[in-house]
Motif scaffolding. Structure first.
Motif, PDB file in Angstrom:
ATOM      1  N   LEU A 110       0.850  -1.187   0.000  1.00 43.78           N
ATOM      2  CA  LEU A 110       0.000   0.000   0.000  1.00 43.78           C
ATOM      3  C   LEU A 110       0.888   1.240   0.000  1.00 43.78           C
ATOM      4  O   LEU A 110       1.803   1.358   0.826  1.00 43.78           O
ATOM      5  CB  LEU A 110      -0.901   0.002   1.239  1.00 43.78           C
ATOM      6  N   ASP A 111       0.615   2.172  -0.915  1.00 42.70           N
ATOM      7  CA  ASP A 111       1.392   3.400  -1.015  1.00 42.70           C
ATOM      8  C   ASP A 111       1.013   4.385   0.082  1.00 42.70           C
ATOM      9  O   ASP A 111      -0.114   4.381   0.582  1.00 42.70           O
ATOM     10  CB  ASP A 111       1.154   4.074  -2.370  1.00 42.70           C
ATOM     11  N   GLN A 112       1.952   5.232   0.434  1.00 43.86           N
ATOM     12  CA  GLN A 112       1.763   6.342   1.364  1.00 43.86           C
ATOM     13  C   GLN A 112       1.099   5.920   2.675  1.00 43.86           C
ATOM     14  O   GLN A 112       0.000   6.372   3.008  1.00 43.86           O
ATOM     15  CB  GLN A 112       0.959   7.462   0.702  1.00 43.86           C
ATOM     16  N   PRO A 113       1.764   5.067   3.445  1.00 40.64           N
ATOM     17  CA  PRO A 113       1.175   4.626   4.713  1.00 40.64           C
ATOM     18  C   PRO A 113       1.085   5.768   5.722  1.00 40.64           C
ATOM     19  O   PRO A 113       1.879   6.699   5.700  1.00 40.64           O
ATOM     20  CB  PRO A 113       2.154   3.553   5.197  1.00 40.64           C
ATOM     21  N   VAL A 114       0.107   5.674   6.596  1.00 37.75           N
ATOM     22  CA  VAL A 114      -0.041   6.636   7.691  1.00 37.75           C
ATOM     23  C   VAL A 114       1.033   6.318   8.725  1.00 37.75           C
ATOM     24  O   VAL A 114       1.224   5.159   9.095  1.00 37.75           O
ATOM     25  CB  VAL A 114      -1.440   6.517   8.326  1.00 37.75           C
ATOM     26  N   GLU A 115       1.728   7.352   9.156  1.00 37.97           N
ATOM     27  CA  GLU A 115       2.742   7.160  10.193  1.00 37.97           C
ATOM     28  C   GLU A 115       2.458   8.075  11.368  1.00 37.97           C
ATOM     29  O   GLU A 115       1.974   9.176  11.160  1.00 37.97           O
ATOM     30  CB  GLU A 115       4.132   7.437   9.618  1.00 37.97           C
ATOM     31  N   PRO A 153      -0.001  -0.644  15.035  1.00 34.93           N
ATOM     32  CA  PRO A 153       0.070  -2.110  14.978  1.00 34.93           C
ATOM     33  C   PRO A 153      -1.270  -2.799  15.214  1.00 34.93           C
ATOM     34  O   PRO A 153      -1.549  -3.821  14.597  1.00 34.93           O
ATOM     35  CB  PRO A 153       1.064  -2.475  16.082  1.00 34.93           C
ATOM     36  N   VAL A 154      -2.099  -2.242  16.091  1.00 35.23           N
ATOM     37  CA  VAL A 154      -3.401  -2.856  16.377  1.00 35.23           C
ATOM     38  C   VAL A 154      -4.289  -2.799  15.139  1.00 35.23           C
ATOM     39  O   VAL A 154      -4.906  -3.803  14.747  1.00 35.23           O
ATOM     40  CB  VAL A 154      -4.077  -2.170  17.585  1.00 35.23           C
ATOM     41  N   ALA A 155      -4.348  -1.643  14.488  1.00 37.98           N
ATOM     42  CA  ALA A 155      -5.179  -1.489  13.284  1.00 37.98           C
ATOM     43  C   ALA A 155      -4.662  -2.362  12.146  1.00 37.98           C
ATOM     44  O   ALA A 155      -5.448  -2.979  11.417  1.00 37.98           O
ATOM     45  CB  ALA A 155      -5.219  -0.028  12.854  1.00 37.98           C
ATOM     46  N   ILE A 156      -3.351  -2.439  11.988  1.00 41.88           N
ATOM     47  CA  ILE A 156      -2.768  -3.273  10.931  1.00 41.88           C
ATOM     48  C   ILE A 156      -3.075  -4.740  11.196  1.00 41.88           C
ATOM     49  O   ILE A 156      -3.462  -5.483  10.285  1.00 41.88           O
ATOM     50  CB  ILE A 156      -1.244  -3.021  10.816  1.00 41.88           C
TER      51      ILE A 156
END
Length: 71
Positions: A21-26, A30-33
């Protein structure tokens, strides 16, 4: 600098399948992933040549730097 979130799974043949996936949120959550990966497996919404995705392997953010060379 291009960043990607890579979600890696094992398929039925025990081979690794990567969803990028491009442009990951940083910063990454870890819980959401983890929940998203569980849902991908449960919904069976992606297939592979080696069969269904059956287990999580890892998730990671990959950064790629490309530098041109003048010739």
């Amino acid at each position: 600098m291009a960043k990607k979130l890579e979600l890696k799974f094992y398929n039925t043949d025990n081979r690794t399948v990567t969803i990028s996936l491009d442009q990951p949120v940083e910063p990454a959550d870890p819980v959401a992933i983890n929940q998203a990966m569980d849902e991908i497996i449960t919904q069976n919404c992606f297939g592979s040549s080696g069969g269904d995705l059956v287990a999580k392997k890892e998730a990671r953010i990959v950064e790629r730097n490309v530098f041109g060379i003048d010739l």
